[in-house]
Design a protein around this motif. Sequence first.
Motif, short mmCIF file in Angstrom:
data_model
loop_
_atom_site.label_atom_id
_atom_site.label_comp_id
_atom_site.label_asym_id
_atom_site.label_seq_id
_atom_site.Cartn_x
_atom_site.Cartn_y
_atom_site.Cartn_z
N ILE A 156 -41.97 30.01 18.92
CA ILE A 156 -41.48 31.28 18.40
C ILE A 156 -40.80 31.12 17.04
O ILE A 156 -40.89 32.00 16.20
CB ILE A 156 -40.57 32.02 19.41
N ASP A 288 -37.89 37.39 30.03
CA ASP A 288 -37.88 38.44 29.01
C ASP A 288 -39.13 38.59 28.14
O ASP A 288 -39.88 39.56 28.22
CB ASP A 288 -36.63 38.32 28.12
N ARG A 419 -26.56 37.21 18.79
CA ARG A 419 -27.90 37.55 19.29
C ARG A 419 -28.43 38.86 18.70
O ARG A 419 -27.67 39.77 18.40
CB ARG A 419 -27.88 37.65 20.81
N GLU A 421 -30.79 41.08 20.20
CA GLU A 421 -31.55 42.02 21.04
C GLU A 421 -31.15 43.48 20.84
O GLU A 421 -32.01 44.37 20.84
CB GLU A 421 -31.45 41.64 22.52
C1 DMJ Z 1 -34.30 34.16 20.16
O1 DMJ Z 1 -34.72 32.88 19.97
C2 DMJ Z 1 -35.43 35.05 20.63
O2 DMJ Z 1 -35.12 36.38 20.42
C3 DMJ Z 1 -35.77 34.84 22.08
O3 DMJ Z 1 -36.73 35.78 22.53
C4 DMJ Z 1 -34.53 34.99 22.94
N1 DMJ Z 1 -33.46 34.15 22.47
C5 DMJ Z 1 -33.11 34.17 21.07
C6 DMJ Z 1 -32.13 35.23 20.68
O4 DMJ Z 1 -31.23 35.62 21.60
#
Ligand code: DMJ
Length: 648
Positions: A156, A288, A419, A421
């Motif tokens: 990712i 998720d 974060r 989200e």
């Molecule tokens: C990020 O690396 C990405 O959004 C992933 O899907 C979830 N964790 C982190 C952010 O919280």
Amino acid sequence: MISLILASIYYATVPWKVLWKLQEDAETLRHRHSPTPLATVNNVVGSGTQPLMLDPFLGRDRGHEDRDKMEFVKKMMMHAWDSYTTYASPADELHPIARKPKNWYDPHTLLSTPIDALDTLFIMNLTSRYTAAKSLVLSSLNLNLNTSINVFETTIRILGGLLSAYELEGDERLLERATELGRKFVNGGVFETRTGFALNYLNLASGVALDSGGSAMTANLAEMGTLQLEMQYLSDLTGDGVFAQKALFIYEQLHAMNRTFKGLYPSDYAADNLEVTSEKYGIGAGADSFYEYLLKIWLATGEERYRDWYIDAANDIANHLVNVSEDGANYFVPDTYYWQSVGLNPGTHFHHLTCFAGGMLSLGALTHRHANWTVHLDLGRRITDTCVRAYISTPTGLAGETSVGTNLTRPGDGNYAQRPELVESLFYMWRLTHDPYWREAGWKIVQSIEKWCRGEGGYHGLKSVWYTELEPNDTQESFFLAETLKYLYLLFASDDLIPLEKYVFNTEAHPLSVRGHGKRSDPSRWVRIPKDGEWYRPVGEVRDLTEEWVLRRERGVNERRAELQERSRKEAEEIQRRFEEGRKEEEQRLEEIERERRMKEREERVRGVGGGGGREEDERKKERDRIMKEREDRMRGVYEKKVAAEGG
Ligand code: DMJ
């Protein structure tokens, strides 16, 4: 009206409170969120060989940009990036308080921050910084590290970051590096399990893949289900179908397995025999982005099968996982366990990670107006709003890792880890509804980050969002630059900057074009997506691994075990070092106290008040010994727990 009736029949199983609340506004929503008729459904060609034409699902109103706020966020990005280059380059991340580098696989670096930041720098027009970041990546990215990297995180951040920068800027060298990494995954052992499920740790030098425990026994839903967007894109760009085949096969098998709930997928599996190892459901850690990618792989390719699976999933998330607080104000998705005798057991906390679902459900609703689209849109809005409330209910205006759903004013884990989200969902809610409420919420978050998390050496997190006498959390996360700041910037931009009709964001906020647009405009380069059932291998008919793989893996298990032990040893040394440091500090402090006491005693003796007797002295000594012992026990406890957890 008809869809309302259908929705109520479908939702007969939803707890009455959820149903009632969701239907309450369905009619209003239908009007408020439909600025012009949505052209989506007619334009979708689902064979996977035609472009997915989503434009314009927002209608003609493209929103306006708020230049001042965009500039403000851009300056934040400059500070975050400049601090990284000053104190931490070329490490993965920055400790902004200590002003030191932080590596995920110390002493190696995968350049997480520069790669994660590339497209954000590009989108913000920070040209000289973008060029510098790209030069660093092209000159220093080493994809042959003799260490086990995390496949999900590397996909990712690193693969996604390289591909997205290529998509936007077009430098072929970025695609070359991305392809090299993709080949490491498919030629290495990532997909070499009897089930085809992906293992999550790959030694880049030896090509041996294992799971987190150092064997090849387990696979996790989010880890193996969040590779598909990047791998499929890589196939479309290179014309080599192998990337998509390996990654999408996982979806085919997951879908073919017997499930307790049609649309829900358990989090953990045996990699060898397709058994579910724990029936945990949720949309937080471990699950998720699998759901997110089901939706997005449809958006990216136009393959309707994935869209249908996503809709089943979203329906069951609404049916079985969404909880409503007692006062009816908060909608949230806690982790939930299933036991046959008892059924579903939800918790009361929800994790910040789940806040992405607000955006996902709304995007899923508006890109395909299926029977329950108003319900999904409303749920998306309510989940986002609950997360907004989790932010504004703390003294810092930021939310921690977990919140207590029934009453958001009760702290869960208060750690603020930068974060993205919620701001991700705010971005989607704004783009999809143009309701100023979402921008206002985003602006408050910008101000809170600026007020509580900005330091001379970059942006830090907070150990607790509940106290204003702050203790910083000393990491500037690479996703802060990739996601948090990018979504905040785009929240104030016009809809034409990275339009949602042409791009799909990977889970690290790296935009990739959808078929028919950008680097994927040429249909002759698209790889064929298999028809329903074509790849299906009946559950139970797992394949045998070749002898070569069995041998490689055996060797790898030993190497990985040695690697994990070495890491434990280093961590134990570090704990010991900190323990010694702490002990010295404690001793100094006690000596200080003792010195002060003696001075006081002497002064009192001079003044004729009298001094402490031998008994007091004993008491003090005992107290001092007690404090020292307590501290040692504490440190030893931490250490032993760590060693036990890692089996070292
Ligand atoms: C990020 O690396 C990405 O959004 C992933 O899907 C979830 N964790 C982190 C952010 O919280």
